[in-house]
Design a protein around this motif. Sequence first.
Motif, PDB file in Angstrom:
ATOM      1  N   ALA A  12      -3.768  -5.136   9.418  1.00  0.00           N
ATOM      2  CA  ALA A  12      -3.238  -4.563   8.179  1.00  0.00           C
ATOM      3  C   ALA A  12      -2.005  -5.353   7.756  1.00  0.00           C
ATOM      4  N   GLU A  14       1.049  -5.121   5.103  1.00  0.00           N
ATOM      5  CA  GLU A  14       1.736  -4.145   4.269  1.00  0.00           C
ATOM      6  C   GLU A  14       2.855  -4.834   3.495  1.00  0.00           C
ATOM      7  N   ASP A  30      -1.020  -6.631   0.182  1.00  0.00           N
ATOM      8  CA  ASP A  30      -1.612  -5.609   1.051  1.00  0.00           C
ATOM      9  C   ASP A  30      -3.045  -6.021   1.347  1.00  0.00           C
ATOM     10  N   THR A  32      -6.398  -5.205   4.398  1.00  0.00           N
ATOM     11  CA  THR A  32      -6.887  -4.538   5.602  1.00  0.00           C
ATOM     12  C   THR A  32      -8.206  -5.157   6.029  1.00  0.00           C
ATOM     13  N   GLY A  65       7.872  -7.195   4.408  1.00  0.00           N
ATOM     14  CA  GLY A  65       6.589  -6.613   4.746  1.00  0.00           C
ATOM     15  C   GLY A  65       6.255  -6.793   6.218  1.00  0.00           C
TER      16      GLY A  65
END
Length: 277
Positions: A12, A14, A30, A32, A65
């Motif tokens: 992930a 972020e 972002d 995933t 991040g």
Amino acid sequence: MTVIAAQALELALEGVRYETEGHTLLHGVDLTARPGETVGVVGPNGSGKTTLLRCVYGTLRPTAGRVLLDGADAGALTVKDRARRVAVVPQEASGTFGLTVREVVAMGRSPHKRFWEQDGPDDVRRVAEALETVGAGAFAARRFDELSGGERQRALVARALVQDPGLLALDEPTNHLDIRYQLEILGLVRALPATGLLVLHDLNLAAAFCDRLYVLDGGRVVASGPPAGVLTEELLAEVYGVRTRIGVHPDTGAPNIVYLHSAGATRPRPPGTRTGG
């Protein structure tokens, strides 16, 4: 041929941002990749694809991040701990001068051993299996720096396999490969239990082998989702500046892209036609 087993992990990103020398290359990305998924990152040259991948495997540290591996902040891991989780196939290899292909591939076992520990029978077996899996067994004794681009690429994929990763990060893994090995390498990556994160230029390959795609443009994610929902004629015209026709591949059901010409270019003439004058 047996391939190396691994337990897939979840990746992930972020709000990952990366800046250098006053330039922002990634703007709060972002992303995933769920365990066992094959996720592709596509976009035009300079869109931030390789920068993103380097933030994932640790050669670059995000300016802001986080990169999470199974929920753990990758930035807090030691180099060796991170290498046990993430293997990378870069576009170019360093630190290989004078080594044979077999020795380069065996480097992938280093994260799982003590500094002074020699290769054991299991290491030797894993290296041999990986070499055969990628079609590199025939040149295992040759020097790595004497190989063709395609042969080097296969050896680097083999090195990543023996690393036994939970996440396999590949930067243009089909670069320099002929069509047969492009299909075989991507098919192998997809069949592995590890999670796959691939940077690809070939959108038809990305559509055929990736579960989901992220499209980068100017360091930002401009589209994400399954290939059929992401690869549209409108998006490719906007992001790549090309006109396309997108159909469905008759065998795979994946989007099949036919490139027409640059969105701003004059339509090319058919072969053999002449202009008046």
